[in-house]
Write a protein that holds these residues in place. Sequence first.
Motif, PDB file in Angstrom:
ATOM      1  N   TYR A 210       0.818  -1.218   0.000  1.00 23.08           N
ATOM      2  CA  TYR A 210       0.000   0.000   0.000  1.00 23.08           C
ATOM      3  C   TYR A 210       0.848   1.263   0.000  1.00 23.08           C
ATOM      4  O   TYR A 210       0.468   2.266  -0.599  1.00 23.08           O
ATOM      5  CB  TYR A 210      -0.972  -0.007   1.186  1.00 23.08           C
ATOM      6  CG  TYR A 210      -2.154  -0.896   0.918  1.00 23.08           C
ATOM      7  CD1 TYR A 210      -3.321  -0.391   0.367  1.00 23.08           C
ATOM      8  CD2 TYR A 210      -2.086  -2.259   1.176  1.00 23.08           C
ATOM      9  CE1 TYR A 210      -4.396  -1.214   0.082  1.00 23.08           C
ATOM     10  CE2 TYR A 210      -3.158  -3.089   0.902  1.00 23.08           C
ATOM     11  CZ  TYR A 210      -4.305  -2.563   0.349  1.00 23.08           C
ATOM     12  OH  TYR A 210      -5.362  -3.383   0.066  1.00 23.08           O
ATOM     13  N   LEU A 211       2.000   1.233   0.648  1.00 20.94           N
ATOM     14  CA  LEU A 211       2.865   2.408   0.640  1.00 20.94           C
ATOM     15  C   LEU A 211       3.472   2.641  -0.735  1.00 20.94           C
ATOM     16  O   LEU A 211       3.602   3.777  -1.178  1.00 20.94           O
ATOM     17  CB  LEU A 211       3.979   2.259   1.682  1.00 20.94           C
ATOM     18  CG  LEU A 211       3.553   2.317   3.138  1.00 20.94           C
ATOM     19  CD1 LEU A 211       4.763   2.172   4.045  1.00 20.94           C
ATOM     20  CD2 LEU A 211       2.808   3.600   3.453  1.00 20.94           C
ATOM     21  N   LEU A 212       3.839   1.569  -1.426  1.00 16.31           N
ATOM     22  CA  LEU A 212       4.429   1.700  -2.762  1.00 16.31           C
ATOM     23  C   LEU A 212       3.382   2.071  -3.797  1.00 16.31           C
ATOM     24  O   LEU A 212       3.659   2.848  -4.703  1.00 16.31           O
ATOM     25  CB  LEU A 212       5.120   0.396  -3.165  1.00 16.31           C
ATOM     26  CG  LEU A 212       6.329   0.001  -2.326  1.00 16.31           C
ATOM     27  CD1 LEU A 212       6.794  -1.400  -2.697  1.00 16.31           C
ATOM     28  CD2 LEU A 212       7.452   1.010  -2.509  1.00 16.31           C
TER      29      LEU A 212
ATOM     30  N   GLY B 297       5.055   1.445  -7.194  1.00 18.43           N
ATOM     31  CA  GLY B 297       5.648   0.117  -7.054  1.00 18.43           C
ATOM     32  C   GLY B 297       5.016  -0.915  -7.961  1.00 18.43           C
ATOM     33  O   GLY B 297       5.349  -2.096  -7.905  1.00 18.43           O
ATOM     34  N   GLY B 298       4.075  -0.471  -8.798  1.00 21.70           N
ATOM     35  CA  GLY B 298       3.404  -1.386  -9.708  1.00 21.70           C
ATOM     36  C   GLY B 298       2.191  -2.067  -9.110  1.00 21.70           C
ATOM     37  O   GLY B 298       1.698  -3.055  -9.640  1.00 21.70           O
TER      38      GLY B 298
ATOM     39  N   THR C  84      -1.358  -8.421  -1.144  1.00 21.46           N
ATOM     40  CA  THR C  84      -1.136  -8.455   0.297  1.00 21.46           C
ATOM     41  C   THR C  84      -1.469  -9.839   0.855  1.00 21.46           C
ATOM     42  O   THR C  84      -0.708 -10.388   1.664  1.00 21.46           O
ATOM     43  CB  THR C  84      -1.964  -7.364   0.995  1.00 21.46           C
ATOM     44  OG1 THR C  84      -1.555  -6.084   0.483  1.00 21.46           O
ATOM     45  CG2 THR C  84      -1.783  -7.396   2.498  1.00 21.46           C
ATOM     46  N   ILE C  85      -2.568 -10.433   0.414  1.00 20.85           N
ATOM     47  CA  ILE C  85      -2.946 -11.778   0.869  1.00 20.85           C
ATOM     48  C   ILE C  85      -1.925 -12.802   0.403  1.00 20.85           C
ATOM     49  O   ILE C  85      -1.546 -13.703   1.158  1.00 20.85           O
ATOM     50  CB  ILE C  85      -4.369 -12.128   0.382  1.00 20.85           C
ATOM     51  CG1 ILE C  85      -5.388 -11.256   1.117  1.00 20.85           C
ATOM     52  CG2 ILE C  85      -4.671 -13.612   0.586  1.00 20.85           C
ATOM     53  CD1 ILE C  85      -6.793 -11.347   0.565  1.00 20.85           C
ATOM     54  N   ARG C  86      -1.444 -12.662  -0.825  1.00 21.14           N
ATOM     55  CA  ARG C  86      -0.424 -13.587  -1.350  1.00 21.14           C
ATOM     56  C   ARG C  86       0.833 -13.524  -0.492  1.00 21.14           C
ATOM     57  O   ARG C  86       1.382 -14.545  -0.076  1.00 21.14           O
ATOM     58  CB  ARG C  86      -0.089 -13.246  -2.808  1.00 21.14           C
ATOM     59  CG  ARG C  86       0.870 -14.224  -3.465  1.00 21.14           C
ATOM     60  CD  ARG C  86       1.285 -13.740  -4.857  1.00 21.14           C
ATOM     61  NE  ARG C  86       2.286 -12.691  -4.777  1.00 21.14           N
ATOM     62  CZ  ARG C  86       3.585 -12.898  -4.534  1.00 21.14           C
ATOM     63  NH1 ARG C  86       4.035 -14.110  -4.314  1.00 21.14           N
ATOM     64  NH2 ARG C  86       4.433 -11.887  -4.502  1.00 21.14           N
TER      65      ARG C  86
ATOM     66  N   PRO D  79       1.308  -1.276   6.495  1.00 17.69           N
ATOM     67  CA  PRO D  79       1.161   0.170   6.622  1.00 17.69           C
ATOM     68  C   PRO D  79       0.475   0.763   5.400  1.00 17.69           C
ATOM     69  O   PRO D  79       0.723   0.345   4.269  1.00 17.69           O
ATOM     70  CB  PRO D  79       2.604   0.672   6.738  1.00 17.69           C
ATOM     71  CG  PRO D  79       3.453  -0.410   6.181  1.00 17.69           C
ATOM     72  CD  PRO D  79       2.706  -1.688   6.392  1.00 17.69           C
ATOM     73  N   GLY D  80      -0.422   1.699   5.660  1.00 13.55           N
ATOM     74  CA  GLY D  80      -1.125   2.382   4.580  1.00 13.55           C
ATOM     75  C   GLY D  80      -2.459   1.769   4.215  1.00 13.55           C
ATOM     76  O   GLY D  80      -3.244   2.370   3.498  1.00 13.55           O
ATOM     77  N   MET D  81      -2.758   0.563   4.707  1.00 10.64           N
ATOM     78  CA  MET D  81      -4.045  -0.067   4.392  1.00 10.64           C
ATOM     79  C   MET D  81      -5.134   0.560   5.256  1.00 10.64           C
ATOM     80  O   MET D  81      -4.967   0.739   6.449  1.00 10.64           O
ATOM     81  CB  MET D  81      -4.006  -1.572   4.646  1.00 10.64           C
ATOM     82  CG  MET D  81      -5.313  -2.267   4.352  1.00 10.64           C
ATOM     83  SD  MET D  81      -5.240  -4.027   4.723  1.00 10.64           S
ATOM     84  CE  MET D  81      -5.254  -4.672   3.077  1.00 10.64           C
ATOM     85  N   ALA D  82      -6.232   0.914   4.631  1.00 14.20           N
ATOM     86  CA  ALA D  82      -7.364   1.497   5.350  1.00 14.20           C
ATOM     87  C   ALA D  82      -8.609   0.663   5.075  1.00 14.20           C
ATOM     88  O   ALA D  82      -8.636  -0.136   4.138  1.00 14.20           O
ATOM     89  CB  ALA D  82      -7.574   2.940   4.891  1.00 14.20           C
ATOM     90  N   ALA D  83      -9.630   0.849   5.875  1.00 12.53           N
ATOM     91  CA  ALA D  83     -10.864   0.066   5.743  1.00 12.53           C
ATOM     92  C   ALA D  83     -11.445   0.175   4.336  1.00 12.53           C
ATOM     93  O   ALA D  83     -11.949  -0.798   3.795  1.00 12.53           O
ATOM     94  CB  ALA D  83     -11.884   0.513   6.781  1.00 12.53           C
ATOM     95  N   GLU D  84     -11.367   1.337   3.718  1.00  9.96           N
ATOM     96  CA  GLU D  84     -11.920   1.498   2.374  1.00  9.96           C
ATOM     97  C   GLU D  84     -11.122   0.729   1.316  1.00  9.96           C
ATOM     98  O   GLU D  84     -11.582   0.530   0.208  1.00  9.96           O
ATOM     99  CB  GLU D  84     -12.046   2.971   1.983  1.00  9.96           C
ATOM    100  CG  GLU D  84     -10.756   3.751   1.982  1.00  9.96           C
ATOM    101  CD  GLU D  84     -10.426   4.393   3.334  1.00  9.96           C
ATOM    102  OE1 GLU D  84      -9.499   5.207   3.377  1.00  9.96           O
ATOM    103  OE2 GLU D  84     -11.086   4.093   4.343  1.00  9.96           O
ATOM    104  N   ASP D  85      -9.932   0.271   1.667  1.00  7.11           N
ATOM    105  CA  ASP D  85      -9.111  -0.525   0.760  1.00  7.11           C
ATOM    106  C   ASP D  85      -9.467  -1.999   0.816  1.00  7.11           C
ATOM    107  O   ASP D  85      -8.868  -2.811   0.140  1.00  7.11           O
ATOM    108  CB  ASP D  85      -7.621  -0.380   1.110  1.00  7.11           C
ATOM    109  CG  ASP D  85      -7.106   1.022   0.852  1.00  7.11           C
ATOM    110  OD1 ASP D  85      -7.496   1.628  -0.148  1.00  7.11           O
ATOM    111  OD2 ASP D  85      -6.321   1.501   1.675  1.00  7.11           O
TER     112      ASP D  85
END
Length: 76
Positions: free
Chosen positions: A18-20, A24-25, A35-37, A53-59
Motif C-alpha cells: 500500500y505504501l508503494l 511500485g506497480g 497483500t494476501i499472497r 502500513p497504509g491499508m485502510a478500511a476502504e481498501d
Amino acid sequence: MAGARGVNLFINARTDVYLLGEAGGFGAAVRVEETIRRAALYEAAGASGLFVPGMAAEDGGRGQGDPPAAEPDRAR
C-alpha cells in the motif's frame, strides 16, 4: 527454531504494497490480492503477524496494520 528451544518469539512481517502503490506497480485492483499472497508466504515462513502500513478500511482491510479480512486470525 525458537519454538523448538522454548523461546517465545513473535515475528511481525511487513509488506509495503500500500505504501508503494502505483509507483511500485501495485494498482488499486491488485493491492488486496498481493497483500494476501504475501501474507500466506510470510505465514509459511513462520511469521506470527503481518503489518500492512497504509491499508485502510476502504481498501478492503479492517484498518491499518490489521491482517487482510479474507484471512482468519490464527492463534499460535
